[in-house]
Design a protein around this motif. Sequence first.
Motif, short mmCIF file in Angstrom:
data_model
loop_
_atom_site.label_atom_id
_atom_site.label_comp_id
_atom_site.label_asym_id
_atom_site.label_seq_id
_atom_site.Cartn_x
_atom_site.Cartn_y
_atom_site.Cartn_z
N ARG A 111 32.86 23.82 60.55
CA ARG A 111 34.19 23.48 60.02
C ARG A 111 34.85 24.72 59.41
O ARG A 111 34.18 25.48 58.72
CB ARG A 111 34.07 22.40 58.94
N VAL A 112 36.15 24.88 59.68
CA VAL A 112 36.91 25.95 59.03
C VAL A 112 37.97 25.30 58.15
O VAL A 112 38.77 24.49 58.62
CB VAL A 112 37.57 26.88 60.08
N CYS A 113 37.93 25.61 56.86
CA CYS A 113 38.95 25.13 55.93
C CYS A 113 39.95 26.27 55.77
O CYS A 113 39.61 27.33 55.24
CB CYS A 113 38.34 24.79 54.56
N LEU A 114 41.17 26.06 56.24
CA LEU A 114 42.12 27.16 56.36
C LEU A 114 43.23 27.10 55.33
O LEU A 114 44.06 26.19 55.35
CB LEU A 114 42.74 27.14 57.77
N ALA A 115 43.23 28.08 54.41
CA ALA A 115 44.34 28.20 53.46
C ALA A 115 45.38 29.18 53.98
O ALA A 115 46.58 28.98 53.82
CB ALA A 115 43.83 28.67 52.10
N ASN A 116 44.90 30.24 54.61
CA ASN A 116 45.81 31.30 55.08
C ASN A 116 46.81 30.74 56.09
O ASN A 116 46.46 29.99 57.00
CB ASN A 116 44.96 32.39 55.73
N LYS A 117 48.09 31.13 55.95
CA LYS A 117 49.10 30.62 56.89
C LYS A 117 49.54 31.66 57.90
O LYS A 117 49.94 31.34 59.00
CB LYS A 117 50.30 30.04 56.16
N GLU A 118 49.45 32.95 57.49
CA GLU A 118 49.91 34.03 58.38
C GLU A 118 49.18 33.98 59.73
O GLU A 118 49.76 34.32 60.77
CB GLU A 118 49.71 35.39 57.71
N SER A 119 47.89 33.57 59.70
CA SER A 119 47.11 33.53 60.94
C SER A 119 47.70 32.54 61.94
O SER A 119 47.77 32.82 63.14
CB SER A 119 45.65 33.18 60.63
N LEU A 120 48.14 31.38 61.46
CA LEU A 120 48.73 30.39 62.38
C LEU A 120 50.14 30.79 62.79
O LEU A 120 50.56 30.57 63.92
CB LEU A 120 48.78 29.01 61.71
N VAL A 121 50.87 31.38 61.85
CA VAL A 121 52.25 31.79 62.14
C VAL A 121 52.24 32.85 63.26
O VAL A 121 52.99 32.75 64.22
CB VAL A 121 52.92 32.37 60.87
N CYS A 122 51.36 33.84 63.14
CA CYS A 122 51.37 34.99 64.06
C CYS A 122 50.48 34.77 65.28
O CYS A 122 50.75 35.33 66.35
CB CYS A 122 50.91 36.26 63.36
N GLY A 123 49.41 34.01 65.11
CA GLY A 123 48.45 33.91 66.22
C GLY A 123 48.02 32.48 66.47
O GLY A 123 46.89 32.25 66.90
N GLY A 124 48.91 31.54 66.27
CA GLY A 124 48.57 30.12 66.46
C GLY A 124 48.00 29.85 67.85
O GLY A 124 47.06 29.07 68.00
N PHE A 125 48.54 30.52 68.85
CA PHE A 125 48.05 30.26 70.23
C PHE A 125 46.61 30.72 70.39
O PHE A 125 45.83 30.10 71.11
CB PHE A 125 48.98 30.90 71.28
N LEU A 126 46.23 31.80 69.70
CA LEU A 126 44.85 32.30 69.77
C LEU A 126 43.90 31.36 69.04
O LEU A 126 42.80 31.06 69.50
CB LEU A 126 44.76 33.69 69.14
N VAL A 127 44.36 30.86 67.89
CA VAL A 127 43.55 29.93 67.10
C VAL A 127 43.30 28.66 67.91
O VAL A 127 42.18 28.14 67.98
CB VAL A 127 44.23 29.61 65.75
#
Length: 380
Positions: A111-127
Amino acid sequence: MEERTVVILGATGSIGRQTLDVIEHEKSFKLVGISFHRNVDFAKEVVEKFGVTNVVVTSGVSVDLPGIRIWRGVEGLRRMLEELKPDITVIAISGFDALEAVLIAIENSKRVCLANKESLVCGGFLVKEKLAKHNTELIPVDSEHNALFQLMEEDVEKVILTASGGALRDWDLTELPKAKPEDVLRHPVWNMGNRITVDSATMVNKAFEVLEAMELFDLPFEKIEVKIHREGLVHGMLVLPDGSVKILLSKADMRIPISYALSYPNRMRLKNAVVELSGRSLVLSFEDPDPKRYPAFFLVGHIKHSYRDRIAYNAADEVAVEAFLKGKISFGGIYVIIEKTLERMISFPEPRSLEEVKVLHELSKREAERVEEWLSSTSC
Ligand code: NDP
Ligand code: MG
């Protein structure tokens, strides 16, 4: 309950510390590893208090921790997670650099608990690509998205994200461009890291959150609304086809979404977390954000479908907020840097890989720095 192993990346920050707080007295979670960037002293305290034996240092600071395995940089992070294979990894790293950590964590945790938002904003397709390949749960920690996660249904008319409006929400519009860092850092509801506190005052934070919601819940932009909600009690709402509205209401306390992300589908008992409702008249207000007060927020409509633009938006904001906090530009300059950087990055193609995302991030930062220099020299 069975013991679960936890790694906290960015353990020395605001979210990291609150996560430590949540698990401190919970026997069912065992902290097995942390990462930190520069705060050696606090990292040492965590090692002693929690008996952590694996520590990743993501900056070049020297560390003296006898008997502890020290891992260095992103490669160290990868090797540590590959070895530990934790049940849960919490991503509490701030900024763009969290993206690579998220991708590595998805490969190596249940499980990944994700607080960081920049990762989804910039690389959502990779995630999302990575999540599709691995059987990993991604649970949002950001309070609005954690609320939506708790409320979500198959068929929704729209979702509503609430915003505090930040520290300058009642300032006279003519005074706004002159606000100083100390004015902006006085957040009316939450106590958070510096960048996100400035991002609340510009509502860039809410633009990130709209994009984050699109990624997490596969929602079209048109189904996401933002309302300014001064009381800081409602964190997310779902409007359903039959007219019902589901609301998640709680104290503005990040320990609540953190604990839910860790313990889902169960819940923890948190001290001093319950809102006292009896004997008080509850006022809940919801206002539309004003484009004149929050121009940087309204850029979200232009960048929503382009990762190139989202990367430029985030990088420009990062540069602009730092320059503002150092007193190099005015509060009004933040919008100018974002807008001009977006314009300058328009000819670049969309990224298709992590490498291309990183290159665009660096190029955008350089462009933003040029705009910042020009702006400082014209003393905006
Ligand atoms: P902080 O600035 O308080 O903490 C950041 C953490 O990341 C620290 O542990 C810091 O280490 C580490 N760090 C900083 N730069 C790097 C880097 N380049 N590489 C690796 N680690 C780094 O931030 P917050 O805790 O406020 O926020 C963390 C994330 O969570 C952000 O993306 C934010 O938007 C999001 N978030 C935060 C909320 C909050 O209430 N604070 C609410 C919702 C989301 P060190 O201190 O040792 O230098
Ligand atoms: Mg939030």
